[in-house]
Design an enzyme around this catalytic site. Sequence first.
Site, PDB file in Angstrom:
ATOM      1  N   HIS A  39      94.701  26.020  29.281  1.00 16.00           N
ATOM      2  CA  HIS A  39      94.325  26.227  27.880  1.00 16.00           C
ATOM      3  C   HIS A  39      95.558  26.369  27.015  1.00 16.00           C
ATOM      4  O   HIS A  39      96.579  26.897  27.463  1.00 16.00           O
ATOM      5  CB  HIS A  39      93.483  27.505  27.732  1.00 16.00           C
ATOM      6  CG  HIS A  39      92.294  27.523  28.626  1.00 16.00           C
ATOM      7  ND1 HIS A  39      91.266  26.625  28.510  1.00 16.00           N
ATOM      8  CD2 HIS A  39      91.972  28.342  29.659  1.00 16.00           C
ATOM      9  CE1 HIS A  39      90.364  26.892  29.444  1.00 16.00           C
ATOM     10  NE2 HIS A  39      90.768  27.928  30.155  1.00 16.00           N
ATOM     11  N   GLU A  73      92.379  34.148  28.848  1.00 12.52           N
ATOM     12  CA  GLU A  73      91.186  34.614  29.541  1.00 12.52           C
ATOM     13  C   GLU A  73      91.588  35.442  30.738  1.00 12.52           C
ATOM     14  O   GLU A  73      92.760  35.464  31.141  1.00 12.52           O
ATOM     15  CB  GLU A  73      90.318  33.433  29.983  1.00 12.52           C
ATOM     16  CG  GLU A  73      90.963  32.564  31.055  1.00 12.52           C
ATOM     17  CD  GLU A  73      90.167  31.286  31.324  1.00 12.52           C
ATOM     18  OE1 GLU A  73      89.669  30.672  30.363  1.00 12.52           O
ATOM     19  OE2 GLU A  73      90.049  30.901  32.498  1.00 12.52           O
ATOM     20  N   HIS A 120      94.819  26.554  36.214  1.00 17.25           N
ATOM     21  CA  HIS A 120      93.861  27.376  36.962  1.00 17.25           C
ATOM     22  C   HIS A 120      92.590  26.609  37.261  1.00 17.25           C
ATOM     23  O   HIS A 120      92.264  25.635  36.585  1.00 17.25           O
ATOM     24  CB  HIS A 120      93.538  28.659  36.201  1.00 17.25           C
ATOM     25  CG  HIS A 120      92.888  28.413  34.865  1.00 17.25           C
ATOM     26  ND1 HIS A 120      93.600  28.038  33.758  1.00 17.25           N
ATOM     27  CD2 HIS A 120      91.599  28.491  34.464  1.00 17.25           C
ATOM     28  CE1 HIS A 120      92.783  27.908  32.722  1.00 17.25           C
ATOM     29  NE2 HIS A 120      91.556  28.166  33.120  1.00 17.25           N
ATOM     30  N   ARG A 163      91.619  19.368  30.722  1.00 14.42           N
ATOM     31  CA  ARG A 163      91.369  19.097  32.133  1.00 14.42           C
ATOM     32  C   ARG A 163      92.535  18.294  32.691  1.00 14.42           C
ATOM     33  O   ARG A 163      92.868  17.235  32.168  1.00 14.42           O
ATOM     34  CB  ARG A 163      90.055  18.321  32.244  1.00 14.42           C
ATOM     35  CG  ARG A 163      89.328  18.542  33.534  1.00 14.42           C
ATOM     36  CD  ARG A 163      87.941  17.869  33.523  1.00 14.42           C
ATOM     37  NE  ARG A 163      86.934  18.682  32.872  1.00 14.42           N
ATOM     38  CZ  ARG A 163      86.142  18.233  31.909  1.00 14.42           C
ATOM     39  NH1 ARG A 163      86.243  16.995  31.476  1.00 14.42           N
ATOM     40  NH2 ARG A 163      85.236  19.025  31.368  1.00 14.42           N
TER      41      ARG A 163
HETATM   42 ZN    ZN Z   1      89.792  28.595  31.827  1.00 13.26          ZN
END
Ligand code: ZN
Length: 692
Positions: free
Chosen positions: A478, A496, A553, A573
């Site tokens: 991200h 996150e 991740h 992605r």
């Molecule tokens: Zn994520």
Amino acid sequence: MNIDYESGIKNIGNTRRLKDAFARAERGESLTIAFLGGSITQGSLASRPELCYAARVFAWWEETFPKAKFTFINAGIGATDSQFGCARAAEDVLSYKPDVISVEYAVNDMSTEHFLETFEGVVRKLLSADNSPAVYTFYNVCYDNGSSAELMHSKIARHYNIPAFSMQSTIYPLLLSGEIENREITPDDLHPNDRGHEMVASVITYGLDKIRKGEFSKEKEPERLEGAKLPAPLTANAYEDSVRYRNKNADVVSCEGWEVDEAPQDHITDIFKNGWTATKKGAKISFKVKGSCIGVQYRRTIKLPAPVAVAKVDGEEKATLNANFDETWGDKLCLDTLLDHGDAGEHIVEIEIVDAPEKSELPFYLVSVIASGNLKPLYLKPAFAHTIWGGERLRTDYGYDEPGDDIGECWGISAHKNGEGIIACGQFAGMKLSELWESHPELFGNKAPDGSRKLPYDRFPLLTKIIDAKADLSIQVHPDDEYAKVNENGSFGKTECWYVLDCPEDGSLVIGHNAKDKAELEDMIRGGKWDKFIREVPVKKGDFIQIDPGTVHAIKGGILLLETQQNSDITYRVYDYDRLQNGKPRELHIDKSIDVITVPAKSAEEAVVNFAEAPVNAVTQMYSCKYYTVSKVNVDGCVEYENRAPFLCVSVLEGDGEISGFKVNKGNHLILPSGWAKVLFSGKMELIISHV
Ligand code: ZN
């Protein structure tokens, strides 16, 4: 005299309840007609009670429906406002189960936000009575300058769709044009005389009769809404649940030098009853009450000199209660605010006499303490995401009523448009969390006293999900706020963190990567050297992992976790294992990924911390960064938590119990709104709490 009655109809609203009452009256049934308001309702300056507007409107009911039997309830009390109206509506009005209620406070309330809220409280209280009474309002006016709280009150009338009639638009223009002299209808420009009361009544009965006959001009045709459910409140609505504590129901903690007044109350206007009196300096009484708004009622008397008291809340002085009233018209029931939207927990209110003249004629009269604004949690109805890697455990393990075998994500606390939480119950039921954030900033500690926003967020800032990865998720990364702002239409970046709820024996997560510099990173990604690039880290139940922006991740198959993140859905992605969705590979974002991935990655050991054995009956902080603080709560018995955050997000992972008396169980997601300073967790359960 030409009263423009049509202009007096400010709102027709939903007339269903009123029409039901008309139909029942037509059939000759028994009906109770109640009038709630201030001195004009009480009949002030009418020469005889039967000449006041309320009695005249009541007479209209009797004349219009000669077969019916009517009971008249006059609940007017002079010099009192809608804040007191909220506190006494149940006892003084609703206890008679009225079929029709007239409510007026337009010259008692001021035209302020405070009275918008208190008037909303009383209207909601009346409308939500079990027997669904018809409620209408009207606006009296100051005859010297045309002022009133009509502007504020009419917002409420329109919001709740109740009929409303205006004296400012009917009687006042006659004074302005000189058609009538003020003194012909009012001796003091506030209270009507007999003729004035007659005119006020005629404006109201004109409107009622028009509704009875169903005669509306097209633009005034009312909505024909059915159902008893009230709309969500316009204001913070702290007054609807007001409780008035007098000597019969108060929780007195200590009392020195005060006497309980046991003399019976004659009538609702016999207002200096059911309280406490004191004459000596130093007399002290204290009460335990609950709520975010607290007021105290006492007598100000024209019999001078009178005692003076101070009122404290939790030891802090809030008001001087001076019983000396330098007026001639009579003793007054004062309502002073001690706490206005403060913490919504328990408080100790103490009243102490600080000055008592030798020869005061009357003792200090403490009438009541009024408390309101008890907070309720905002329970959320989650949204779900169906994904190629999802499973069934969100239904089977967490009990969510969601069909399918591809349920990947439960967005438990979300105001994001891609999966929005809905308020599940209470006065805001049915609203989206994003709507509530916009319309009720006070619930999130986001309203400054001047009405502006307090927090530095233009949207609800957090997002809590439970993720069930039956298969591996794509390898992703991200961006941070800065990159997202420029490249993703001003979106937040995404920071996150994960708390592992369940995990197979050999479970692992992808956290970080093995490239030592940017060149190697590009080579590995563009060359598809995934075996070398991907770094898998073994994990177990209770592990916590912070995923900063730029961290590669992926959640691996078999893992169930709770994710707390910024309110954002920007994902790049990197690699999707060459899987196909509907026959096609999902989009990859190679360039943007290479832009944002941090090189080299943080060490694997540093990335994972285990909290499976977090202490029992404690709140254990797992992580805190500029976006959120996330803690685990293990409860087996009870634990008290001092909350300083503007609002608190809570997810129940295991077990069940109560949060400050509200029942919760596994899978519940809720927000404790602003003002919830002390949180009491009890029962046997595990929770994750987060806040900004
Ligand atoms: Zn994520």
